[in-house]
Design a protein around this motif. Structure first.
Motif, PDB file in Angstrom:
ATOM      1  N   GLN A   1      21.452  15.719 -19.461  1.00 46.45           N
ATOM      2  CA  GLN A   1      22.369  15.737 -18.319  1.00 46.45           C
ATOM      3  C   GLN A   1      22.323  17.056 -17.559  1.00 46.45           C
ATOM      4  OE1 GLN A   1      26.052  12.720 -18.857  1.00 46.45           O
ATOM      5  NE2 GLN A   1      26.272  14.628 -19.970  1.00 46.45           N
ATOM      6  N   GLU A   2      22.057  18.132 -18.287  1.00 52.72           N
ATOM      7  CA  GLU A   2      22.021  19.463 -17.667  1.00 52.72           C
ATOM      8  C   GLU A   2      20.599  20.003 -17.583  1.00 52.72           C
ATOM      9  OE1 GLU A   2      24.793  20.504 -16.424  1.00 52.72           O
ATOM     10  OE2 GLU A   2      25.912  18.840 -17.341  1.00 52.72           O
ATOM     11  N   GLN A   3      19.604  19.131 -17.707  1.00 50.52           N
ATOM     12  CA  GLN A   3      18.205  19.570 -17.702  1.00 50.52           C
ATOM     13  C   GLN A   3      17.402  18.777 -16.676  1.00 50.52           C
ATOM     14  OE1 GLN A   3      16.541  19.634 -21.727  1.00 50.52           O
ATOM     15  NE2 GLN A   3      18.611  19.702 -22.559  1.00 50.52           N
ATOM     16  N   PRO A   4      17.622  19.015 -15.398  1.00 51.20           N
ATOM     17  CA  PRO A   4      16.902  18.249 -14.377  1.00 51.20           C
ATOM     18  C   PRO A   4      15.446  18.670 -14.244  1.00 51.20           C
ATOM     19  CG  PRO A   4      18.228  19.941 -13.359  1.00 51.20           C
ATOM     20  CD  PRO A   4      18.566  19.987 -14.822  1.00 51.20           C
ATOM     21  N   VAL A   5      14.596  17.676 -14.015  1.00 49.67           N
ATOM     22  CA  VAL A   5      13.192  17.944 -13.670  1.00 49.67           C
ATOM     23  C   VAL A   5      12.802  17.041 -12.513  1.00 49.67           C
ATOM     24  CG1 VAL A   5      12.520  18.657 -15.997  1.00 49.67           C
ATOM     25  CG2 VAL A   5      12.229  16.280 -15.311  1.00 49.67           C
ATOM     26  N   VAL A   6      11.849  17.506 -11.731  1.00 52.20           N
ATOM     27  CA  VAL A   6      11.271  16.711 -10.651  1.00 52.20           C
ATOM     28  C   VAL A   6       9.757  16.767 -10.788  1.00 52.20           C
ATOM     29  CG1 VAL A   6      11.034  16.420  -8.162  1.00 52.20           C
ATOM     30  CG2 VAL A   6      13.203  17.235  -9.115  1.00 52.20           C
ATOM     31  N   HIS A   7       9.133  15.615 -10.853  1.00 49.96           N
ATOM     32  CA  HIS A   7       7.678  15.544 -10.835  1.00 49.96           C
ATOM     33  C   HIS A   7       7.247  15.099  -9.439  1.00 49.96           C
ATOM     34  CE1 HIS A   7       6.842  15.196 -15.453  1.00 49.96           C
ATOM     35  NE2 HIS A   7       7.713  16.146 -15.149  1.00 49.96           N
ATOM     36  N   ALA A   8       6.477  15.940  -8.780  1.00 51.59           N
ATOM     37  CA  ALA A   8       5.967  15.647  -7.436  1.00 51.59           C
ATOM     38  C   ALA A   8       4.543  15.115  -7.573  1.00 51.59           C
ATOM     39  CB  ALA A   8       5.989  16.907  -6.575  1.00 51.59           C
ATOM     40  N   TRP A   9       4.323  13.892  -7.081  1.00 52.02           N
ATOM     41  CA  TRP A   9       3.058  13.195  -7.281  1.00 52.02           C
ATOM     42  C   TRP A   9       2.240  13.157  -5.994  1.00 52.02           C
ATOM     43  CZ3 TRP A   9       1.802  11.306 -12.122  1.00 52.02           C
ATOM     44  CH2 TRP A   9       2.852  11.236 -13.048  1.00 52.02           C
ATOM     45  N   THR A  10       0.941  13.380  -6.144  1.00 55.50           N
ATOM     46  CA  THR A  10      -0.019  13.120  -5.076  1.00 55.50           C
ATOM     47  C   THR A  10      -0.675  11.783  -5.378  1.00 55.50           C
ATOM     48  OG1 THR A  10      -0.439  15.481  -4.726  1.00 55.50           O
ATOM     49  CG2 THR A  10      -2.097  13.941  -3.916  1.00 55.50           C
ATOM     50  N   LEU A  11      -0.594  10.865  -4.422  1.00 53.13           N
ATOM     51  CA  LEU A  11      -1.053   9.494  -4.641  1.00 53.13           C
ATOM     52  C   LEU A  11      -2.307   9.212  -3.829  1.00 53.13           C
ATOM     53  CD1 LEU A  11       2.428   7.722  -4.288  1.00 53.13           C
ATOM     54  CD2 LEU A  11       1.418   8.782  -6.333  1.00 53.13           C
ATOM     55  N   ASP A  12      -3.249   8.520  -4.453  1.00 52.03           N
ATOM     56  CA  ASP A  12      -4.485   8.125  -3.778  1.00 52.03           C
ATOM     57  C   ASP A  12      -4.510   6.605  -3.673  1.00 52.03           C
ATOM     58  OD1 ASP A  12      -7.079   7.443  -3.010  1.00 52.03           O
ATOM     59  OD2 ASP A  12      -7.976   9.154  -4.037  1.00 52.03           O
ATOM     60  N   PRO A  13      -4.198   6.042  -2.503  1.00 47.30           N
ATOM     61  CA  PRO A  13      -4.165   4.586  -2.367  1.00 47.30           C
ATOM     62  C   PRO A  13      -5.530   3.920  -2.442  1.00 47.30           C
ATOM     63  CG  PRO A  13      -2.921   5.683  -0.607  1.00 47.30           C
ATOM     64  CD  PRO A  13      -3.758   6.732  -1.281  1.00 47.30           C
ATOM     65  N   VAL A  14      -6.601   4.704  -2.373  1.00 47.98           N
ATOM     66  CA  VAL A  14      -7.950   4.132  -2.460  1.00 47.98           C
ATOM     67  C   VAL A  14      -8.348   3.937  -3.921  1.00 47.98           C
ATOM     68  CG1 VAL A  14     -10.381   4.454  -1.900  1.00 47.98           C
ATOM     69  CG2 VAL A  14      -8.617   5.128  -0.243  1.00 47.98           C
ATOM     70  N   THR A  15      -8.231   4.992  -4.715  1.00 45.84           N
ATOM     71  CA  THR A  15      -8.566   4.895  -6.138  1.00 45.84           C
ATOM     72  C   THR A  15      -7.403   4.373  -6.967  1.00 45.84           C
ATOM     73  OG1 THR A  15      -7.901   7.184  -6.579  1.00 45.84           O
ATOM     74  CG2 THR A  15     -10.191   6.802  -5.897  1.00 45.84           C
ATOM     75  N   MET A  16      -6.236   4.255  -6.361  1.00 47.20           N
ATOM     76  CA  MET A  16      -5.010   3.823  -7.022  1.00 47.20           C
ATOM     77  C   MET A  16      -4.716   4.691  -8.256  1.00 47.20           C
ATOM     78  SD  MET A  16      -3.138   1.589  -5.623  1.00 47.20           S
ATOM     79  CE  MET A  16      -3.148   0.486  -4.232  1.00 47.20           C
ATOM     80  N   THR A  68       0.844  -1.191   0.000  1.00 45.18           N
ATOM     81  CA  THR A  68       0.000   0.000   0.000  1.00 45.18           C
ATOM     82  C   THR A  68       0.883   1.245   0.000  1.00 45.18           C
ATOM     83  OG1 THR A  68      -1.701  -1.161   1.272  1.00 45.18           O
ATOM     84  CG2 THR A  68      -1.835   1.248   1.188  1.00 45.18           C
ATOM     85  N   PRO A  69       0.802   2.064  -1.057  1.00 40.77           N
ATOM     86  CA  PRO A  69       1.649   3.257  -1.101  1.00 40.77           C
ATOM     87  C   PRO A  69       1.146   4.341  -0.164  1.00 40.77           C
ATOM     88  CG  PRO A  69       0.192   3.226  -2.994  1.00 40.77           C
ATOM     89  CD  PRO A  69      -0.028   1.923  -2.256  1.00 40.77           C
ATOM     90  N   ALA A  70       2.059   5.244   0.224  1.00 36.40           N
ATOM     91  CA  ALA A  70       1.687   6.444   0.959  1.00 36.40           C
ATOM     92  C   ALA A  70       1.056   7.443  -0.011  1.00 36.40           C
ATOM     93  CB  ALA A  70       2.901   7.032   1.664  1.00 36.40           C
ATOM     94  N   THR A  71       0.922   8.675   0.389  1.00 36.06           N
ATOM     95  CA  THR A  71       0.139   9.644  -0.391  1.00 36.06           C
ATOM     96  C   THR A  71       0.987  10.588  -1.231  1.00 36.06           C
ATOM     97  OG1 THR A  71       0.073  11.118   1.526  1.00 36.06           O
ATOM     98  CG2 THR A  71      -1.780   9.593   1.242  1.00 36.06           C
ATOM     99  N   TRP A  72       2.298  10.362  -1.298  1.00 32.37           N
ATOM    100  CA  TRP A  72       3.125  11.218  -2.149  1.00 32.37           C
ATOM    101  C   TRP A  72       4.293  10.425  -2.719  1.00 32.37           C
ATOM    102  CZ3 TRP A  72       8.305  11.929  -1.060  1.00 32.37           C
ATOM    103  CH2 TRP A  72       8.729  11.571   0.222  1.00 32.37           C
ATOM    104  N   GLY A  73       4.789  10.903  -3.843  1.00 32.03           N
ATOM    105  CA  GLY A  73       5.942  10.277  -4.479  1.00 32.03           C
ATOM    106  C   GLY A  73       6.646  11.268  -5.380  1.00 32.03           C
ATOM    107  N   THR A  74       7.811  10.882  -5.882  1.00 26.49           N
ATOM    108  CA  THR A  74       8.642  11.785  -6.683  1.00 26.49           C
ATOM    109  C   THR A  74       9.265  11.026  -7.840  1.00 26.49           C
ATOM    110  OG1 THR A  74       9.206  13.048  -4.690  1.00 26.49           O
ATOM    111  CG2 THR A  74      10.602  13.380  -6.612  1.00 26.49           C
ATOM    112  N   THR A  75       9.320  11.671  -9.005  1.00 28.48           N
ATOM    113  CA  THR A  75      10.055  11.158 -10.153  1.00 28.48           C
ATOM    114  C   THR A  75      11.091  12.192 -10.555  1.00 28.48           C
ATOM    115  OG1 THR A  75       8.104   9.964 -10.957  1.00 28.48           O
ATOM    116  CG2 THR A  75       9.903  10.317 -12.525  1.00 28.48           C
ATOM    117  N   VAL A  76      12.336  11.772 -10.672  1.00 29.29           N
ATOM    118  CA  VAL A  76      13.434  12.656 -11.071  1.00 29.29           C
ATOM    119  C   VAL A  76      13.929  12.200 -12.436  1.00 29.29           C
ATOM    120  CG1 VAL A  76      15.775  13.428 -10.528  1.00 29.29           C
ATOM    121  CG2 VAL A  76      14.114  13.080  -8.690  1.00 29.29           C
ATOM    122  N   ALA A  77      14.187  13.144 -13.330  1.00 30.34           N
ATOM    123  CA  ALA A  77      14.768  12.811 -14.630  1.00 30.34           C
ATOM    124  C   ALA A  77      15.805  13.867 -14.998  1.00 30.34           C
ATOM    125  CB  ALA A  77      13.691  12.731 -15.711  1.00 30.34           C
ATOM    126  N   GLY A  78      16.873  13.430 -15.653  1.00 41.13           N
ATOM    127  CA  GLY A  78      17.929  14.355 -16.069  1.00 41.13           C
ATOM    128  C   GLY A  78      18.678  14.925 -14.878  1.00 41.13           C
TER     129      GLY A  78
END
Length: 279
Positions: A74-89, A51-61
């Motif tokens: 390599q010089e273009q970092p991004v971070v995607h900050a996710w809100t997770l719903d473990p009920v609706t998945m 069962t996941p918690a309610t937040w997560g992160t994806t990093v690329a570059g």
């Protein structure tokens, strides 16, 4: 250990725990000693709940790597900050992109037999950083035991990931619950990771190249088909060419991974003794 420089989060998140050491690799629970486990046996790890918690992160570059160099990020970092719903998945990032969650643990495995400190990044025949998105709740992972007591560890929670984990991270997230059940087996020898999911058999291979990983996975699948169905080697190859899918597990963990998949609905075997049956 290989440390990936991580760009600053796009949105503030919880601070690291006091035990956090950036150079130490994945945060793992373990090692867990499995009573009675001996080197050479098979450890069966049943994944009962995730069962996941309610937040997560994806990093690329943003860090030097072969894949980031090929992508030109390599010089273009991004971070995607996710809100997770473990009920609706479901998960949604700060840009409004939405995905279906399919949580699994990226690291499931045991250490090499050699003493010393071992990086958590490359996967090995005894498991570890497999990053196989099919190892969800309801699956059982079979691993060759390299050391007495098994010394099993688990971690690297993923809420969702595509085959390949092409950017280097999935939706990396904490887990509110991970329930595993262990069994030690003498009747099912394996040389690398083998998994039974609710609807398929999987065999996983790791190696320095995708060719090496693929043929390791296929060698394991052919052996499995021969064992389960009494096939000759040539018959196993012929049927695998018709019914087995080869997929890229991950390409970003120093040693790359591939897995072979035999779905339950892809191939039906005749009853023993029937005309045309080869048992």
């Amino acid at each position: 250990m290989v440390r990936r420089p991580v760009p600053r989060r796009a949105e503030p998140g919880p601070p690291p725990v006091a035990q956090h050491r950036p150079e130490h690799g994945h945060a793992l629970v373990g090692p867990v000693a499995v009573h009675g486990a001996r080197a050479g046996q098979t450890l069966a790890v049943r994944i009962d709940a995730i069962t996941p918690a309610t937040w997560g992160t994806t990093v690329a570059g943003g860090w030097p790597s072969v894949f980031n160099q090929r992508y030109g990020v390599q010089e273009q970092p991004v971070v995607h900050a996710w809100t997770l719903d473990p009920v609706t998945m479901t998960g949604r990032n700060q840009h409004g992109h939405a995905v279906a969650l399919r949580p699994f643990m990226g690291v499931l495995g045991m250490p090499p037999a050699e003493p010393g400190r071992h990086s958590t990044i490359p996967p090995r025949p005894w498991g570890g950083n497999l990053d196989c998105r099919d190892l969800t709740a309801g699956s059982t992972l079979l691993l060759p035991i390299p050391v007495d007591d098994a010394l099993f560890s688990v971690g690297d929670g993923h809420a969702a990931q595509g085959d390949g984990e092409v950017g280097g991270t999935a939706i990396e997230c904490p887990m509110d619950e991970v329930t595993l059940t262990f069994d030690v087996r003498d009747d099912f020898p394996v040389t690398g990771p083998v998994a039974r999911t609710p609807d398929a058999w999987l065999t996983l291979g790791v190696g320095a190249s995708l060719d090496d990983a693929t043929f390791t996975a296929l060698e394991s699948m052919l052996t499995l088909m021969q064992r389960l169905h009494g096939l000759s080697r040539a018959d196993a190859v012929a049927l695998a060419s018709v019914a087995v899918d080869v997929r890229v597990t991950q390409i970003v963990n120093q040693s790359v991974g591939a897995h072979a998949v035999l779905r339950d609905d892809a191939l039906r075997f005749p009853p023993a003794g029937s005309v045309g049956g080869r048992r």
